[in-house]
Structure formats: C-alpha cells, structure tokens
Motif scaffolding. Structure first.
Motif, PDB file in Angstrom:
ATOM      1  N   HIS A 214       0.730  -1.198  -0.065  1.00 41.30           N
ATOM      2  CA  HIS A 214       0.066   0.059  -0.079  1.00 41.30           C
ATOM      3  C   HIS A 214       0.728   1.171   0.115  1.00 41.30           C
ATOM      4  CE1 HIS A 214      -4.108  -1.836   1.447  1.00 41.30           C
ATOM      5  NE2 HIS A 214      -3.648  -2.359   0.151  1.00 41.30           N
ATOM      6  N   ASN A 217      -0.807   5.469  -1.590  1.00 45.15           N
ATOM      7  CA  ASN A 217      -2.139   5.751  -0.826  1.00 45.15           C
ATOM      8  C   ASN A 217      -2.559   7.027  -1.379  1.00 45.15           C
ATOM      9  OD1 ASN A 217      -0.330   7.662   0.160  1.00 45.15           O
ATOM     10  ND2 ASN A 217       0.254   6.242   2.236  1.00 45.15           N
ATOM     11  N   GLN A 218      -3.516   7.438  -0.572  1.00 44.92           N
ATOM     12  CA  GLN A 218      -4.247   8.790  -0.973  1.00 44.92           C
ATOM     13  C   GLN A 218      -3.516   9.956  -0.950  1.00 44.92           C
ATOM     14  OE1 GLN A 218      -8.022   9.380   1.181  1.00 44.92           O
ATOM     15  NE2 GLN A 218      -8.183  11.508   0.376  1.00 44.92           N
ATOM     16  N   ASP A 219      -2.428   9.816   0.037  1.00 40.18           N
ATOM     17  CA  ASP A 219      -1.395  11.091   0.096  1.00 40.18           C
ATOM     18  C   ASP A 219      -0.711  11.156  -1.038  1.00 40.18           C
ATOM     19  OD1 ASP A 219      -2.495  11.565   2.524  1.00 40.18           O
ATOM     20  OD2 ASP A 219      -0.790  11.039   3.792  1.00 40.18           O
ATOM     21  N   LEU A 221      -1.094   9.778  -3.934  1.00 44.79           N
ATOM     22  CA  LEU A 221      -1.905  10.071  -5.204  1.00 44.79           C
ATOM     23  C   LEU A 221      -2.621  11.490  -5.451  1.00 44.79           C
ATOM     24  CD1 LEU A 221      -4.119   6.921  -4.907  1.00 44.79           C
ATOM     25  CD2 LEU A 221      -2.566   7.312  -6.876  1.00 44.79           C
ATOM     26  N   ASP A 240      -3.223   0.843  -2.384  1.00 48.19           N
ATOM     27  CA  ASP A 240      -4.230   0.976  -1.508  1.00 48.19           C
ATOM     28  C   ASP A 240      -5.407   0.986  -2.684  1.00 48.19           C
ATOM     29  OD1 ASP A 240      -6.648   1.669  -0.245  1.00 48.19           O
ATOM     30  OD2 ASP A 240      -5.480   2.079   1.422  1.00 48.19           O
ATOM     31  N   GLU A 241      -6.317   0.160  -2.910  1.00 45.37           N
ATOM     32  CA  GLU A 241      -7.100   0.363  -4.052  1.00 45.37           C
ATOM     33  C   GLU A 241      -8.514   1.012  -3.698  1.00 45.37           C
ATOM     34  OE1 GLU A 241      -7.973  -3.713  -5.328  1.00 45.37           O
ATOM     35  OE2 GLU A 241      -6.135  -4.163  -6.190  1.00 45.37           O
ATOM     36  N   GLY A 242      -8.729   1.110  -2.218  1.00 42.84           N
ATOM     37  CA  GLY A 242      -9.988   2.078  -1.827  1.00 42.84           C
ATOM     38  C   GLY A 242      -9.505   3.302  -2.164  1.00 42.84           C
ATOM     39  N   ASP A 243      -8.028   3.518  -2.055  1.00 45.11           N
ATOM     40  CA  ASP A 243      -7.639   5.108  -2.011  1.00 45.11           C
ATOM     41  C   ASP A 243      -7.734   5.632  -3.262  1.00 45.11           C
ATOM     42  OD1 ASP A 243      -7.167   5.145   0.597  1.00 45.11           O
ATOM     43  OD2 ASP A 243      -5.183   5.527   0.717  1.00 45.11           O
ATOM     44  N   LEU A 244      -7.314   4.815  -4.211  1.00 50.91           N
ATOM     45  CA  LEU A 244      -7.204   4.901  -5.596  1.00 50.91           C
ATOM     46  C   LEU A 244      -8.614   5.270  -6.392  1.00 50.91           C
ATOM     47  CD1 LEU A 244      -5.792   5.111  -8.320  1.00 50.91           C
ATOM     48  CD2 LEU A 244      -5.802   2.510  -8.764  1.00 50.91           C
ATOM     49  N   SER A 246     -11.485   6.254  -4.433  1.00 52.15           N
ATOM     50  CA  SER A 246     -11.881   7.642  -4.146  1.00 52.15           C
ATOM     51  C   SER A 246     -11.050   8.953  -4.637  1.00 52.15           C
ATOM     52  CB  SER A 246     -11.950   7.740  -2.730  1.00 52.15           C
ATOM     53  OG  SER A 246     -10.514   7.576  -2.107  1.00 52.15           O
ATOM     54  N   VAL A 247      -9.954   8.730  -5.061  1.00 57.78           N
ATOM     55  CA  VAL A 247      -9.064   9.957  -5.739  1.00 57.78           C
ATOM     56  C   VAL A 247      -9.580   9.979  -7.161  1.00 57.78           C
ATOM     57  CG1 VAL A 247      -6.816  10.463  -6.337  1.00 57.78           C
ATOM     58  CG2 VAL A 247      -7.108   9.636  -4.034  1.00 57.78           C
TER      59      VAL A 247
END
Length: 320
Positions: A214, A217-219, A221, A240-244, A246-247
């Motif tokens: 992971h 991550n969101q940060d 991306l 982190d597929e969840g972060d990808l 949402s971004v």
C-alpha cells in the motif's frame, strides 16, 4: 561431487500440459531424473528423495514435513515471490530462487502500448472509424513527457531504455540506487512525495514487501498532478485500491492502467471494471513462458550441479 551430480527434480504446476512440457525440456538437457505433479497427492507421492523443485502454486505446507527433508532448492516459475517469503512453512535451509531478466521486453511493450494509445487518443480514432466520421485532430506526443519508474531492476531498466527512444524525461525510484545512473533524476524510498509530483506517468514495477505494501495511498496519489496516469505492472497490493478509487472518483488523476490487483481474478462486481478512465487487464503483462523459464532453470541446474551460486537468489530478509 565434482560437477557430476544430477539431482532428483520435481516439476509442479496445476496445469498438466505445462508440467509435461517442462519435464521434456529438462530431460532433453541431460537431467533425466524428473518427476511431475499437479495435485497435492501427487506432490506427496514424489517428494521423498526430491532435491530440486520447479514449481508454480506448489502446496508449500508439505515442505516442512519429513517427506520433504531432502529438498534443497525451490525454483519459482515466476518473478514475484512475496507469497513464498511470507510462507512460514518453508524451511530456512531451502534455497529460494525466482525467474529474472525474462520479463523486460513483454512488460515494457505492454506499458508503451497503453502510453501510446493514451497520448495518441486511440479510442477517438477507433470511434471515428465506427461512425464513418472523417475526424482529423492533433494528438499529443510522448516526447518531452516525464515518466517515473518505481523499481529499476531488469524490467525497470528496459522501460528506461524504451522511454529514451521516445525522447521522454525519465525519473526513477529504487531501494539500492545501483541503477541510479540510468535515469535523469533518482529518488530513494524516503522521497516518494518528491518523486511523484512532476510525473506525467508513474509506472510501478516494484516487488511486494512489507515496506512496499500500500505504498501508493491517498496522500501520494493527491501529490501527483491531476492529469497524471498511474500504471501498475508490479503487484496489486502496492496500491491501496480503496484510496485509488476515491481519488479517481474525485477527478484527480486522468487514468490508471492496472494489470495486477489485490484479489485476482478481479471480482466481477469491482468498480474498476466499469470506470471509463481505468484500463483493466488480466495479469498478463509479464507471462512466464515455458521456453524462457525452462532455459533459466536449466542454466541454474547446471550451476547447482557444479555447486556454483544460483541465479535469482531470493533474500528472505529483503523480501525479493
């Protein structure tokens, strides 16, 4: 032994045609003591006396049992060995090796297939043809774009070479820094934020280890340019597929090309399938071909027989 020892070999794969083809290749090279197995029961039957395993999806829980006490070396048919390293049932005295230097051509061509399709707007051209519409337009070019390659092993190095042919700027991130001179700018793992911020394309070719799990991550991306692309040909869990998700739903990032996923096959209900700016492929960018894997293994068998160091040795502490 003096270079004459011919070990007992077990080839394991769930695919019958595959094990037979490997066994034939190995026997034809002069190593005649070869057995094949495609199920747990067959593996149990043939393990006693086996010294070397060439395997894919091998039932590794057998390796700590007395029937496997003669096994000294396990050659994986693939490049990624995170599952084998995490597997506590494989005794420390068994040498692990992975396939190396075989995937550069395949994976780099896969990456540039998508880079060119994206930059030249292949979908628009196809759509114009379908609609019989004359639609001249000026596309962009890869020349002058910045590609960042995370992981500068044999695959990363071949990506750099291809990127040079397209007159791209090339940034790289690697753990060892051994190949730092290949790229215009080199970054270390404590510089991820710096590494990604100027990229048009970020390509992941890293192995999956504790430190790369992971890592995207969101940060990170959100630190990328909003019109950048992410391409993953390493391992699914690098992201982190969840972060990808949402971004990308927020409209940050122009697109993603994903060949690997945390769960494979990718579940049918997964959102990635239907997102217009996500390209999903079925873990096919770097195929293990019988021809090339056999050649690699046979060369390693010769080294093993004459007690030379093996190619593709896995360092369990490092994680690859």
């Amino acid at each position: 032994m003096g270079g004459t020892h011919k070990p007992n070999i077990l080839v394991f794969s769930p695919i019958q045609t595959e094990v037979d083809a490997y066994a034939d290749r190995i026997r034809n090279s002069g190593f005649i003591s070869v057995k094949t197995a495609k199920t747990l029961e067959e593996a149990e039957k043939y393990l006693p006396g086996t010294e070397v395993i060439l395997g894919w999806n091998f039932p590794t829980q057998l390796l700590c049992k007395p029937i496997a006490s003669s096994v000294r070396w396990f050659q994986s048919m693939g490049a990624g060995v995170n599952d084998l390293i995490a597997d506590q049932s494989i005794p420390q005295n068994i040498t692990l090796t992975r396939i190396m230097d075989q995937f550069g051509a395949y994976i780099s061509e896969y990456v540039f297939l998508f880079l060119l399709d994206i930059v030249k707007d292949g979908p628009r051209m196809k759509q114009s043809q379908l609609e019989r519409r004359w639609d001249p337009f000026i596309s962009e070019t890869l020349k002058g774009k910045t590609i960042g390659i995370a992981g500068l092993g044999s695959i990363g190095a071949e990506l750099v070479r291809k990127a040079r042919a397209f007159d791209m700027y090339v940034h790289g991130l690697s753990f060892s820094g051994k190949q730092a001179t290949l790229v215009d700018l080199h970054f270390t793992p404590d510089q991820w934020g710096e590494f990604v911020k100027d990229l048009d394309y970020l390509v992941l070719t890293l192995p999956l280890t504790n430190s790369t799990y992971h890592i995207i991550n969101q940060d990170l991306l959100l630190a990328m340019k909003p019109n950048a692309y992410l391409i993953n040909v390493g391992r699914g869990a690098l992201i982190d597929e969840g972060d990808l998700l949402s971004v990308m739903r927020e409209g940050h990032l122009q697109g993603a090309v994903l060949d690997v996923f945390e769960t494979e096959p990718l579940p049918k209900e997964h959102a990635f399938w239907s997102m217009p700016n996500v390209f999903v492929t079925s873990h096919l960018s770097g195929p293990s071909t019988i021809n090339e894997v056999s050649n690699f293994f046979i060369e390693n068998l010769k080294r093993f027989s004459s007690e030379q160091p093996l190619s593709g040795m896995v360092d369990r502490n490092r994680g690859y």
